[in-house]
Enzyme design. Structure first.
Site, PDB file in Angstrom:
ATOM      1  NE  ARG A  32       0.486  -3.370  13.188  1.00 25.47           N
ATOM      2  CZ  ARG A  32       0.701  -2.538  12.162  1.00 25.47           C
ATOM      3  NH1 ARG A  32       1.811  -1.816  12.125  1.00 25.47           N
ATOM      4  NH2 ARG A  32      -0.169  -2.433  11.196  1.00 25.47           N
ATOM      5  CG  ASN A  39       6.066  -0.288  10.687  1.00 31.03           C
ATOM      6  OD1 ASN A  39       6.451  -1.448  10.740  1.00 31.03           O
ATOM      7  ND2 ASN A  39       4.896   0.057  10.192  1.00 31.03           N
ATOM      8  CG  ASP A  95       1.767  -4.875   2.154  1.00 35.63           C
ATOM      9  OD1 ASP A  95       2.534  -4.475   3.059  1.00 35.63           O
ATOM     10  OD2 ASP A  95       1.251  -4.122   1.323  1.00 35.63           O
ATOM     11  N   GLY A 130      -4.352  -0.704   5.954  1.00 35.57           N
ATOM     12  CA  GLY A 130      -3.680  -1.993   6.125  1.00 35.57           C
ATOM     13  C   GLY A 130      -4.620  -3.172   6.197  1.00 35.57           C
TER      14      GLY A 130
END
Lengths: 445, 324
Positions: free
Chosen positions: A74, A104, A314, A333
């Site tokens: 993040r 991302n 993941d 998520g």
């Protein structure tokens, strides 16, 4: 910041697991500086050289460090959910010596400076090794190709639009073609977005709960389409986190047809089914959604047969504000890093796979997919090691996670398998070995 | 003391209720129907107690029905219409629950556009919560009032053949109704175009029909569902005109049902979309107005039981004993 170069270290009394050589048995490992210099059943014959530090593994497992090929970082952008520091600390405490991060972030990793920023920050932290995927399309918008060639030169290992599917068939075709020009792998989130408008797996449970469903066909259709495009273009394709029985069949057929197709799955999809979302548990709201138990069983079979090449965490950290919401509004998520090894070891404890084979999917297999010199104990390789006790039981308590986010669908689950020490480039970056053992090793000298 | 015949703290759905619990609520509701038809409608049953109507979705009928029910029991009622924009103001559902909880209400009647949201809220408060409709999940008081209407007219629920027609996919009314009717031993058919039938719904025990004439054959009850206008413009069905042609209830289709079949609708009706005015207003067959009347009685019964359970629970808590 300079880090003292480690000297010569002998890891003795270990159960050595080396997927590269296929060895699983008692053994010893000698490292010097950053590298492995020797591996064998008995390296020292009781006479340890004086200049060697000794680590007595006390019969515990020693394997290459885990290579986690699917982690959502993040940072930059959403450091309140996870920073490079918190993710790296969580990783080394979980035996992960290499993690590969999705693009991302904010800004998105579709240019060289963002890749370099992450690489530099990771180097300064000097914990786990951090690599990145590059974006396939600019801004992950699924329209124009990003500068894949230049990004690859800047260190991107492979290319993906992260949690978004490359939905436009023409864009996917060109991505595969262009990627093939430079030998680059395209990693797809296989989900047809126009079918995936729901919030959980479609079926009886969704109907009972009044939640909109995502049919399995969303994944199946996208995989089938992509396989056609791979056949057409000769591209290199990897399907991330597959979750249905049909997906395993589709990948198996593509491999049998000689296409350059591989895939991974995450512990969520072989250890949980859609019942985990009952009572509107938003921590179990994942993308792809948890499926029916028949699908979960097929994923286990896919791992056993080798159709599924690798296991990735993941890891998708979400803060509590994104999850403490009515189910339809909650973010997708699950946190995965800190349960990756222990939940994967279920496959061994339930006698689906050998311990060595489970470790292969967590180490050598993802390393080979991404062209990394990792996941092996061969002489000359970097000394990235994990020492763990596969039997030690513990209970997942997400509140105790090192990761900033606590959104684990495994919260409360009893698991087996505890990481005791993690070594990156010959240097111990995490150590939870009992002090007595260290003492004993000193005496052994 | 907590009501042993209905020991639950909340009424979040029909799922999980036993036939005895459902009958108990219906019997109690039946008594309130008589009270509501008498001159002296109000009592002091919940005097001094506070009921909060917390609606995150526009509603006139259900909110008014809960309000009237609470007032007839002598409770203080507060209506909170929380626009969805309050979420964008930053206050989450959990914040709202915690805030309201601090005001010591006895029962919250909650409606929310998201499935599961009422449960999320119920987990965070000390009072009783009645689900006034959550997303496409459940609307238990509607199912109870429908069951009461049927039971008063037909004398039973067991063995009846009920058709539920229309947008079952998005309907909390349909879910609560078929769960209740199946629990009570009725047979349930759902009739809709395939686009409005939830996946695997047959596994829940209903029979699925896509043809009105076949589905309505010999049924005792015809329950029509409201079709939202936004679903009429090509996404789930091509047009109002086409929907009414195939799935709207008119005299011709109704002729397939038993001659004494009842016509029901949870309201508000889209006349000419899912139901013909001629049928809706048929005093012999349509019980739509009666449903509204009985809704107040059902909500009186539910509020009374939950308010008493809430008081019993909190009294136990005050004595330092652990609640169950």
């Amino acid at each position: 910041m300079s880090i003292a170069k480690p000297g010569r270290i002998a890891y003795i009394n270990a159960r050595v697991l080396d997927p590269a050589s296929g060895y699983d048995g008692p053994g010893e490992v000698l490292t010097s500086g950053e590298e492995i210099v020797d591996v064998g059943r008995k390296l020292f014959d009781g006479k340890l050289p004086a200049d060697v530090d000794v680590i007595d593994c006390d019969g515990m497992c020693l394997s290459p460090g885990l290579v986690d090929m699917r982690v959502q970082l993040r940072e930059p952008g959403e450091e309140h959910k996870e920073s490079l520091k918190s993710a790296s600390e969580a990783a080394v405490a979980s035996g992960v010596t290499t993690m590969v991060c999705l693009p991302n972030t904010n800004p998105i990793m579709d240019d060289e400076p963002t890749l370099e920023f992450v690489a530099r920050r990771a180097r300064l932290l000097a914990l786990t090794k951090v690599y990145c995927y590059g974006a396939v399309t600019k801004g992950l918008q699924g329209k124009e190709l990003a500068e894949m060639g230049l990004l690859a030169e800047a260190g991107a290992l492979a290319f993906t639009d992260a949690t978004r599917a490359i939905a436009d068939a023409q864009v996917m075709r060109r991505a595969l073609q262009y990627g093939a020009t430079f030998g680059l792998m395209i990693v797809q989130h296989p989900e047809e977005p126009t079918l995936a408008t729901g919030v959980m797996n479609a079926g009886e449970i969704a109907t009972r709960m009044g939640l909109s469903g995502i049919p399995r066909e969303a994944e199946i259709i996208m995989l089938e389409r992509d396989i056609r495009l791979v056949a057409m273009t000769g591209g290199r394709y990897h399907a991330a986190h597959i979750s249905t029985a049909d997906s395993v069949e589709i990948i198996a057929k593509a491999k049998a047809d000689g296409l350059k197709v591989t895939c991974d799955t995450a512990p969520f999809y072989f250890a949980l089914n859609e019942l985990a979302v009952r009572d509107y548990r938003t921590f179990a709201k994942l993308s792809p959604p948890l499926r029916a138990d028949e699908d979960r069983q097929a994923i286990v079979e896919g791992l056993k047969s080798g159709v599924i090449d690798a296991i990735a965490s993941d890891h998708a950290p979400q803060d509590s504000d994104s999850k403490r919401l009515p189910f339809p509004q909650a973010a997708f998520g699950g946190s995965g890093l800190e349960t990756l090894l222990a939940v994967s070891l279920d496959l061994y404890h339930n006698e689906h796979m050998s311990l060595l084979d489970v470790m292969r999917r967590l180490t050598l297999a993802p390393a080979e997919l991404l062209g990394l010199q990792a996941g092996s104990l061969a002489k000359g390789r970097k000394a990235d090691l994990t020492i763990f006790n596969p039997e030690e039981g513990w209970k997942v308590i997400a509140d105790n996670f090192i990761s900033k986010s606590k959104n684990s669908p495994f919260d409360g689950r009893p698991v087996q398998g505890r990481v005791l020490r993690t070594v990156v480039d010959g240097r111990t970056v995490f150590n939870a070995m009992p002090a007595e053992a260290k003492h004993a090793s000193a005496k052994a000298r | 003391m907590r009501d042993l015949a209905f020991p639950h703290r909340h009424l979040l759905g029909i799922e999980g209720l036993t036939p005895a619990e459902i009958n108990y609520l219906l019997d109690l509701s039946d008594r309130y129907v008589d009270v509501n038809r008498s001159a002296q409608k109000t009592s002091e049953a919940l005097a001094g107690r506070t009921i909060v109507n917390l609606f995150f979705e526009n509603s006139t009928r259900t909110r008014t029905s809960f309000e009237l029910a609470a007032k007839r029991l002598g409770a203080n009622v507060i209506n909170m219409q929380v626009e969805n924009s309050s979420v964008s103001k930053g206050e989450t559902l959990i914040d709202t629950a915690v805030t309201l909880n601090a005001m010591h209400p006895d029962v919250l009647a909650v409606r929310h556009p998201d499935s599961g949201a009422v449960k999320l809220l119920a987990d965070k408060v000390n009072c009783g919560v009645v689900n006034g409709g959550d997303g496409s999940h459940e609307h238990p008081t509607q199912a109870l009032l429908d069951a009461l209407t049927i039971r008063r007219r037909k004398g039973k629920l067991n063995g009846l053949l009920v058709a539920i027609c229309g947008d079952v996919l998005h309907s909390r009314v349909a879910r609560s109704n078929f769960l209740l009717l199946l629990t009570m031993g009725a047979r349930v058919r759902i009739i809709a175009p395939r686009t409005l039938i939830p996946s695997a719904v047959d596994r829940l025990g209903v029979e699925v029909f896509t043809d009105m004439a076949a589905g309505l054959k010999d049924v005792d009850i015809v329950m029509m569902l409201r079709v939202q206008n936004e679903r009429m413009r090509g996404s789930f069905i091509p047009s109002v005109r086409e929907y009414f042609h195939f799935f709207g209830l008119d005299r011709e289709k109704l002729a397939q049902a038993k001659p004494d079949a009842l016509i029901m609708h949870p309201g508000p009706m889209n006349r000419g979309t899912e139901i013909d005015s001629d049928v809706a207003d048929d005093v012999e067959r349509s019980v739509i107005r009666e449903q509204v009347e009985l809704g107040v009685a059902v909500r009186m019964a539910v509020l009374e039981v939950l308010a008493n359970n809430s008081m019993a629970q909190n009294a136990k808590g005050a004595l330092g004993r652990t609640g169950t």
